[in-house]
Design an enzyme around this catalytic site. Structure first.
Site, PDB file in Angstrom:
ATOM      1  CG  HIS A 116      -1.773   0.902   1.501  1.00  0.00           C
ATOM      2  ND1 HIS A 116      -1.625   2.223   1.937  1.00  0.00           N
ATOM      3  CD2 HIS A 116      -3.106   0.876   1.238  1.00  0.00           C
ATOM      4  CE1 HIS A 116      -2.902   3.147   1.837  1.00  0.00           C
ATOM      5  NE2 HIS A 116      -3.541   2.209   1.298  1.00  0.00           N
ATOM      6  CG  ASP A 193       0.678  -2.253   6.056  1.00  0.00           C
ATOM      7  OD1 ASP A 193      -0.246  -2.560   6.638  1.00  0.00           O
ATOM      8  OD2 ASP A 193       0.613  -1.624   5.132  1.00  0.00           O
ATOM      9  CB  CYS A 359      -3.855   3.504  -1.458  1.00  0.00           C
ATOM     10  SG  CYS A 359      -5.069   4.636  -1.221  1.00  0.00           S
TER      11      CYS A 359
HETATM   12  N1  C6P Z   1      -6.411   0.318   2.856  1.00  0.00           N
HETATM   13  C1  C6P Z   1      -8.095   0.153   1.551  1.00  0.00           C
HETATM   14  O1  C6P Z   1      -9.213   0.173   1.026  1.00  0.00           O
HETATM   15  P1  C6P Z   1      -4.945   3.720   7.127  1.00  0.00           P
HETATM   16  O2  C6P Z   1      -5.504   4.387   6.254  1.00  0.00           O
HETATM   17  O3  C6P Z   1      -3.456   4.474   7.726  1.00  0.00           O
HETATM   18  O4  C6P Z   1      -5.870   3.395   8.296  1.00  0.00           O
HETATM   19  O5  C6P Z   1      -4.319   2.352   6.512  1.00  0.00           O
HETATM   20  C2  C6P Z   1      -3.434   2.623   5.428  1.00  0.00           C
HETATM   21  C3  C6P Z   1      -3.231   1.060   5.071  1.00  0.00           C
HETATM   22  C4  C6P Z   1      -2.011   0.574   5.034  1.00  0.00           C
HETATM   23  N2  C6P Z   1      -1.662  -0.668   4.612  1.00  0.00           N
HETATM   24  C5  C6P Z   1      -2.591  -1.279   3.951  1.00  0.00           C
HETATM   25  C6  C6P Z   1      -2.166  -2.755   3.588  1.00  0.00           C
HETATM   26  C7  C6P Z   1      -4.058  -1.119   3.796  1.00  0.00           C
HETATM   27  O6  C6P Z   1      -4.854  -1.727   3.126  1.00  0.00           O
HETATM   28  C8  C6P Z   1      -4.266   0.368   4.234  1.00  0.00           C
HETATM   29  C9  C6P Z   1      -5.309   0.866   3.884  1.00  0.00           C
HETATM   30  C10 C6P Z   1      -7.567   0.950   2.669  1.00  0.00           C
HETATM   31  O7  C6P Z   1      -7.437  -0.975   1.075  1.00  0.00           O
HETATM   32  C11 C6P Z   1      -7.745   2.560   2.486  1.00  0.00           C
HETATM   33  S1  C6P Z   1      -6.677   2.900   0.881  1.00  0.00           S
END
Ligand code: C6P
Length: 404
Positions: A116, A193, A359
């Site tokens: 991501h 992650d 993303c």
């Molecule tokens: N993915 C998705 O729809 P946050 O936004 O900080 O809570 O998470 C970020 C993030 C980091 N790593 C992975 C593997 C993720 O999937 C995500 C967030 C969401 O797939 C929003 S883009």
């Protein structure tokens, strides 16, 4: 069976949408919403500051949540649990604090192609700032990665390996424990992650031998705005603060400051105690269901959707051919139909899925697609919702004007 839990989720009972975008954010059970409200109704004061009973109580709520998280992910010490806003902030903390202090020109940072952007851009920043090289672990079309290749890629130059446990596009689980072992043999640290793994599988950071592990409350039935960074005490202790200001100091003079002990050194400013209380309640709820139970329910839903999609002409599923290797995530394309049109048509049928690059643009480029639609399931979804989704996909091309 899933309906047994569904009644616990107010939003699901207040909508006629089939919510299949759980990887973006999960829904929350009433107990989580109540815990968040209860903090403001009964315990609200600025935690860690006042010595009067209400502030002491607010501190207790906050610190109890930290203990709950510690046990939840198998950490050794509560001070190894840093509360952040989300996974993105947790990884940035490691990049700015650990990365900029421990990586130098000529070193290498290794990430996987399926990261991501939140576990990629911070490392691009570190490499730009230090002159280190950013290297990529590739994956096959089914999302698998080759441990032998990784063994060759992690060298004495590698300082950090940053990798997701579960990809938000492929849903495939990576062999973190094995990669951690290879990294440690070469003296590198591993940053995991856990944004997409924690909602679906039991995590034990010591069993994984992760040096850092990041996740978000909001994907895990918890509130938005609360996230976690786990870090090994020896590493966190030696790291400089990421953000500075109030609450993260011991003493301050005109010239400088002595920083607070772990974990407060990394929690500058007023903290999100209500969010922590909600996360605490989310963990209780997950423990009440149990990951085995959740996994069984999610596997059933994912398999039903997967095999249903397989039967629909022109639908292409991204990643593994085994639904059990998708962790509730199915990304797909439909020939000649833009993924945004897929999500629009599904939305018209009251089905919520995500479309776009998720993303994870470098991964999609690697897989040869510019965007995809994605349905993601959680234990509270139902077979009926899956069937509605399949029916809608089945008629999609004809509704777009295609004859077959
Ligand atoms: N993915 C998705 O729809 P946050 O936004 O900080 O809570 O998470 C970020 C993030 C980091 N790593 C992975 C593997 C993720 O999937 C995500 C967030 C969401 O797939 C929003 S883009």
């Amino acid at each position: 069976m899933a309906n047994k839990y569904r009644k616990d989720f107010p939003l699901l009972n207040n909508t006629d949408f089939a919510y299949l975008d759980n990887s973006a954010t999960s829904q929350r059970p009433a107990s989580v919403i109540a815990a968040d409200a209860a903090f403001y109704e009964h315990s609200n004061a600025n935690p860690l500051r006042g010595s009067y009973p209400l502030s002491v109580e607010a501190t207790a709520v906050y610190e109890n949540a930290r203990k709950k998280v510690k046990a939840f992910i198998g950490a050794k010490l509560s001070k190894e649990i840093v509360f952040t806003r989300n996974t993105t902030e947790s990884i940035n903390l490691v990049a700015y604090s650990y990365g900029l202090s421990n990586v130098k020109a000529g070193d290498e940072v290794l990430v996987s192609i399926m990261e991501h952007h939140s576990n990629l851009l911070p490392w691009q920043m570190v490499c730009r700032a230090t002159g280190a090289d950013l290297k990529f672990i590739e994956c096959d079309m089914d999302g698998s990665i080759d441990l032998d290749k990784i063994r060759g890629q992690i060298t004495d130059k590698t300082k950090i390996v940053a990798i997701t446990q579960v990809s938000n596009v492929l849903g495939r689980k990576n062999p973190i424990k094995e990669i951690a072992q290879i990294a440690h043999e070469k003296g590198a640290v591993i940053v995991v992650d856990g944004a997409q793994s924690t909602p679906h599988m039991k995590i034990d950071v010591r069993e994984l031998d992760a040096d850092f592990f990041a996740f978000s409350g909001h994907k895990l039935l918890g509130p938005m705005g609360i996230g976690v960074l786990y870090g090994r005490k020896e590493l966190l202790s030696a790291m400089p603060p990421f953000l500075s200001g109030g609450e993260m100091i011991e003493t301050v003079t005109r010239e400088g400051a002595k920083y607070a002990e772990l974990p407060h050194k990394f929690e500058a400013g007023t903290v999100n105690a209500a969010g922590a209380a909600g996360l605490d309640a989310a963990i209780d709820y997950i423990n009440y269901i149990g990951y085995d139970n959740m996994e069984a329910l999610e596997n059933e839903l994912t398999s039903r959707a997967f095999y249903g999609l397989k039967e629909i002409p022109h639908v292409n599923i991204i990643g593994s051919d085994n639904p059990l290797e998708h962790t509730g995530i199915i990304s797909f394309t439909i020939d000649d139909v833009h993924p945004h049109d897929i999500s629009e048509v599904l939305a018209a049928d009251k089905i919520a899925v995500r479309s776009g690059h998720h993303c994870a643009q470098p991964l999609l480029t690697h897989l040869g697609v510019s965007s995809s639609a994605r349905a993601s399931f959680m234990f509270y979804n139902t077979n009926e919702e899956v069937d509605r989704f399949l029916e809608s996909v089945k008629t999609l091309r004809s509704r777009m004007g295609f004859s077959n």
